[in-house]
Design a protein around this motif. Structure first.
Motif, PDB file in Angstrom:
ATOM      1  N   LYS A   1      55.787 -69.470-112.934  1.00  0.00           N
ATOM      2  CA  LYS A   1      55.343 -69.560-114.322  1.00  0.00           C
ATOM      3  C   LYS A   1      55.222 -71.005-114.780  1.00  0.00           C
ATOM      4  N   SER A   2      56.036 -71.879-114.214  1.00  0.00           N
ATOM      5  CA  SER A   2      55.999 -73.284-114.624  1.00  0.00           C
ATOM      6  C   SER A   2      54.857 -74.054-113.973  1.00  0.00           C
ATOM      7  N   PHE A   3      54.170 -73.422-113.018  1.00  0.00           N
ATOM      8  CA  PHE A   3      53.101 -74.115-112.310  1.00  0.00           C
ATOM      9  C   PHE A   3      51.710 -73.630-112.680  1.00  0.00           C
ATOM     10  N   TRP A   4      51.602 -72.351-113.058  1.00  0.00           N
ATOM     11  CA  TRP A   4      50.278 -71.767-113.298  1.00  0.00           C
ATOM     12  C   TRP A   4      50.242 -71.130-114.680  1.00  0.00           C
TER      13      TRP A   4
ATOM     14  N   LEU B   1      41.965 -78.990-104.453  1.00  0.00           N
ATOM     15  CA  LEU B   1      40.602 -79.534-104.449  1.00  0.00           C
ATOM     16  C   LEU B   1      39.955 -79.424-105.825  1.00  0.00           C
ATOM     17  N   THR B   2      40.102 -78.260-106.451  1.00  0.00           N
ATOM     18  CA  THR B   2      39.461 -78.035-107.753  1.00  0.00           C
ATOM     19  C   THR B   2      40.281 -78.573-108.915  1.00  0.00           C
ATOM     20  N   HIS B   3      41.573 -78.773-108.687  1.00  0.00           N
ATOM     21  CA  HIS B   3      42.501 -79.227-109.724  1.00  0.00           C
ATOM     22  C   HIS B   3      42.695 -78.170-110.808  1.00  0.00           C
ATOM     23  N   GLN B   4      42.373 -76.905-110.521  1.00  0.00           N
ATOM     24  CA  GLN B   4      42.581 -75.865-111.517  1.00  0.00           C
ATOM     25  C   GLN B   4      44.074 -75.621-111.685  1.00  0.00           C
ATOM     26  N   THR B   5      44.480 -75.233-112.876  1.00  0.00           N
ATOM     27  CA  THR B   5      45.897 -75.013-113.163  1.00  0.00           C
ATOM     28  C   THR B   5      46.153 -73.650-113.798  1.00  0.00           C
ATOM     29  N   ARG B   6      45.161 -72.768-113.802  1.00  0.00           N
ATOM     30  CA  ARG B   6      45.295 -71.521-114.555  1.00  0.00           C
ATOM     31  C   ARG B   6      45.719 -70.331-113.684  1.00  0.00           C
ATOM     32  N   TYR B   7      44.834 -69.847-112.802  1.00  0.00           N
ATOM     33  CA  TYR B   7      45.167 -68.628-112.071  1.00  0.00           C
ATOM     34  C   TYR B   7      46.236 -68.919-111.010  1.00  0.00           C
ATOM     35  N   ASP B   8      47.045 -67.915-110.712  1.00  0.00           N
ATOM     36  CA  ASP B   8      48.113 -68.052-109.731  1.00  0.00           C
ATOM     37  C   ASP B   8      47.589 -67.654-108.352  1.00  0.00           C
TER      38      ASP B   8
ATOM     39  N   ARG C   1      53.307 -80.548-109.397  1.00  0.00           N
ATOM     40  CA  ARG C   1      53.010 -80.072-108.062  1.00  0.00           C
ATOM     41  C   ARG C   1      53.978 -80.631-107.024  1.00  0.00           C
ATOM     42  N   LEU C   2      54.634 -81.781-107.311  1.00  0.00           N
ATOM     43  CA  LEU C   2      55.598 -82.329-106.369  1.00  0.00           C
ATOM     44  C   LEU C   2      56.753 -81.359-106.193  1.00  0.00           C
ATOM     45  N   SER C   3      57.315 -80.916-107.318  1.00  0.00           N
ATOM     46  CA  SER C   3      58.395 -79.934-107.245  1.00  0.00           C
ATOM     47  C   SER C   3      57.892 -78.633-106.653  1.00  0.00           C
ATOM     48  N   ARG C   4      56.664 -78.294-106.996  1.00  0.00           N
ATOM     49  CA  ARG C   4      56.077 -77.055-106.516  1.00  0.00           C
ATOM     50  C   ARG C   4      55.970 -77.042-104.994  1.00  0.00           C
ATOM     51  N   SER C   5      55.545 -78.151-104.418  1.00  0.00           N
ATOM     52  CA  SER C   5      55.412 -78.225-102.972  1.00  0.00           C
ATOM     53  C   SER C   5      56.768 -78.176-102.287  1.00  0.00           C
ATOM     54  N   ARG C   6      57.754 -78.821-102.898  1.00  0.00           N
ATOM     55  CA  ARG C   6      59.095 -78.760-102.320  1.00  0.00           C
ATOM     56  C   ARG C   6      59.617 -77.332-102.301  1.00  0.00           C
ATOM     57  N   PHE C   7      59.265 -76.577-103.363  1.00  0.00           N
ATOM     58  CA  PHE C   7      59.754 -75.200-103.456  1.00  0.00           C
ATOM     59  C   PHE C   7      59.016 -74.264-102.515  1.00  0.00           C
TER      60      PHE C   7
ATOM     61  N   VAL D   1      35.180 -76.629-114.921  1.00  0.00           N
ATOM     62  CA  VAL D   1      34.355 -75.474-114.552  1.00  0.00           C
ATOM     63  C   VAL D   1      35.057 -74.562-113.547  1.00  0.00           C
ATOM     64  N   PHE D   2      36.171 -75.011-112.973  1.00  0.00           N
ATOM     65  CA  PHE D   2      36.895 -74.200-111.999  1.00  0.00           C
ATOM     66  C   PHE D   2      38.066 -73.432-112.617  1.00  0.00           C
ATOM     67  N   ASN D   3      38.195 -73.459-113.930  1.00  0.00           N
ATOM     68  CA  ASN D   3      39.359 -72.848-114.581  1.00  0.00           C
ATOM     69  C   ASN D   3      39.110 -71.430-115.086  1.00  0.00           C
ATOM     70  N   GLY D   4      38.009 -70.807-114.701  1.00  0.00           N
ATOM     71  CA  GLY D   4      37.681 -69.501-115.256  1.00  0.00           C
ATOM     72  C   GLY D   4      37.774 -68.337-114.289  1.00  0.00           C
ATOM     73  N   TYR D   5      38.506 -68.486-113.197  1.00  0.00           N
ATOM     74  CA  TYR D   5      38.552 -67.429-112.182  1.00  0.00           C
ATOM     75  C   TYR D   5      39.431 -66.254-112.624  1.00  0.00           C
ATOM     76  N   THR D   6      38.858 -65.041-112.598  1.00  0.00           N
ATOM     77  CA  THR D   6      39.622 -63.826-112.925  1.00  0.00           C
ATOM     78  C   THR D   6      39.258 -62.675-111.987  1.00  0.00           C
ATOM     79  N   GLN D   7      39.185 -62.965-110.707  1.00  0.00           N
ATOM     80  CA  GLN D   7      38.997 -61.942-109.664  1.00  0.00           C
ATOM     81  C   GLN D   7      37.732 -61.097-109.842  1.00  0.00           C
ATOM     82  N   MET D   8      36.594 -61.722-110.116  1.00  0.00           N
ATOM     83  CA  MET D   8      35.342 -60.962-110.203  1.00  0.00           C
ATOM     84  C   MET D   8      35.226 -59.999-109.026  1.00  0.00           C
TER      85      MET D   8
END
Length: 436
Positions: A315-318, A382-389, A85-91, A418-425
């Motif tokens: 792609k390298s972040f999510w 906040l959720t620390h999820q790493t899946r959905y973009d 996320r450090l590189s991600r924030s810089r980008f 529990v926060f890693n299952g979001y798929t735009q319900m």
């Protein structure tokens, strides 16, 4: 905030300059006790170099302090997860993760009259505060391959708001969604259509079987599209089909399910897995409405395009981010999943032309009264999820940086997984196509 910090620093420098000028004006009083710093200042004053020196010094101080402020902010973000996320924030800039939401487009389906839902973000926040302690009592703590917190909250909130006379679910798995519906409506009848009865899972671990639920499961299973709903509704004393809520979590082609629900006369639908273009195991509403003429829709398969560069970096972040090579199939087919209309857990994989894809969206628009995608409950810092973009999602209910609110709602008590299952319900209201 950065501008305010800049102005505060500039103000401080200006006050220091005024103080220096006062000291210079009273030089005769301190002549016998001049320090080295004062003598240097007097020298530059006489030679006319004082102002440039002060300006250069101020710029240097500001640059150094800005670096430390930036580093501090980036460090906070970098601790979010195992992803860089450090590189991600810089980008992606100093606005934090919040600025990512919707940056690659959110192609919402267009409704006939432009209607939207009645509830507001305030209602969602109040609902979250009520739902967190309910969710903590769930019988299936580890609902792997099932709904996580975001969608559990969405289903509970929609059911509680609509207060239907009967609720129908297609696809129950271990029974978690049945339990969620029951928490929303304690006394309302539920009909569950699912190939395997949830009680079968009790042999291996936690599951939920509802005592006030009619199961079309196991030997009694009938696919949703084959059920005689007119007879079933009459049996349960339901005459107003607008008072029925349908929940689909069966990984079937959503266009197919939409047509079946419309034919049966149902109007209130929720699709749990509303997969984004290029992902998922079935053709979704989100995919259908991803069109060039819709804001946030349509894609380029050109590998040197701006979209391709952004997608490649994300792609390298999510985990579920899709780059252009994954998005585009033969003949630059990007719609659906690489030009295919998936169905039945991807067991059926049918190629469709862009013209067919376009006509599908026009049909959906002709019957669509309301389209509303559930936002993520909270931002990923906040959720620390790493899946959905986040670039392909609406802004979260609790935005990044609002940890106090996140904590007050009780969300910080929940496991990160529990926060890693979001798929735009998505929630829909549909009605028959208007005759021209």
């Amino acid at each position: 905030m950065l501008e305010r910090m800049m102005s505060m620093r500039r103000g401080a420098h200006m006050e220091d300059d005024e103080g220096d000028e006062e000291g210079i004006g009273d030089e005769s009083k301190t002549k016998k006790h001049l320090s080295i710093a004062t003598r240097i200042t007097n020298y530059f004053t006489r030679t006319g170099y004082l102002c440039p020196i002060i300006i250069l010094t101020a710029i240097a101080i500001f640059t150094i302090s800005s670096f430390f402020v930036t580093s501090r902010d980036l460090l906070c973000v970098s601790s979010v997860s195992s992803f860089d996320r450090l590189s991600r924030s810089r980008f992606f800039g100093l606005d934090g993760l919040e600025s990512d939401f919707g940056s690659l487009g959110v192609p919402w389906c267009r409704s006939k009259q432009g209607k939207t839902v009645e509830w507001t973000s305030k209602d969602l926040l109040q609902g979250l505060e009520e739902f967190v302690p309910i969710y903590e009592t769930r019988p299936i703590k580890n609902n792997m391959y099932g709904m996580g917190f975001d969608h559990s909250f969405g289903l509970w909130f929609i059911a509680r708001w609509l207060k239907p006379d009967i609720m129908i679910e297609s696809g129950a798995f271990k029974g978690h969604s049945t339990w969620v519906l029951r928490q929303a409506m304690p006394n309302t009848r539920i009909i569950s259509v699912t190939p395997r009865h949830p009680e079968k899972y009790l042999k291996k671990g936690p599951a939920y079987v509802d005592g006030n639920c009619t199961y079309f499961a196991g030997k009694d299973f009938i696919d949703f599209g084959s059920v005689d709903w007119k007879t079933v509704m009459k049996k349960h004393g339901v005459t107003d089909l607008s008072r029925v809520l349908i929940f689909f979590d069966d990984h079937q082609n959503e266009l197919k399910r939409l047509k079946q629900a419309l034919k049966a006369g149902f109007s209130n639908l929720v699709f749990e897995d509303n997969y984004d273009t290029g992902t998922g195991d079935h053709y979704s509403l989100r995919q259908i409405c991803d069109q060039f003429y819709i804001q946030g829709g349509g894609h380029s398969c050109f590998e040197d395009s701006d979209e391709a560069r952004v997608r490649s970096r994300r792609k390298s972040f999510w985990e579920k981010a899709v780059d252009t090579r994954e998005l585009c199939g033969p003949g630059e087919a990007w719609w659906g999943v690489r030009g295919y209309m998936r169905d039945d857990f991807n067991h059926t994989n049918k190629p469709i032309s862009y013209q067919q894809h376009f006509q599908n969206s026009r049909f959906v628009e002709s019957i669509l009264d309301v389209y509303w995608e559930l936002p993520p409950v909270a931002g990923p810092s906040l959720t620390h999820q790493t899946r959905y973009d986040p670039a392909r999602a609406p802004s979260p209910i609790v935005e990044d940086g609002r940890f106090g609110l996140f904590q007050r709602l009780g969300l910080s008590r929940l496991e990160k997984s529990v926060f890693n299952g979001y798929t735009q319900m998505v929630y829909l209201q549909i009605s028959a196509k208007e005759s021209s």
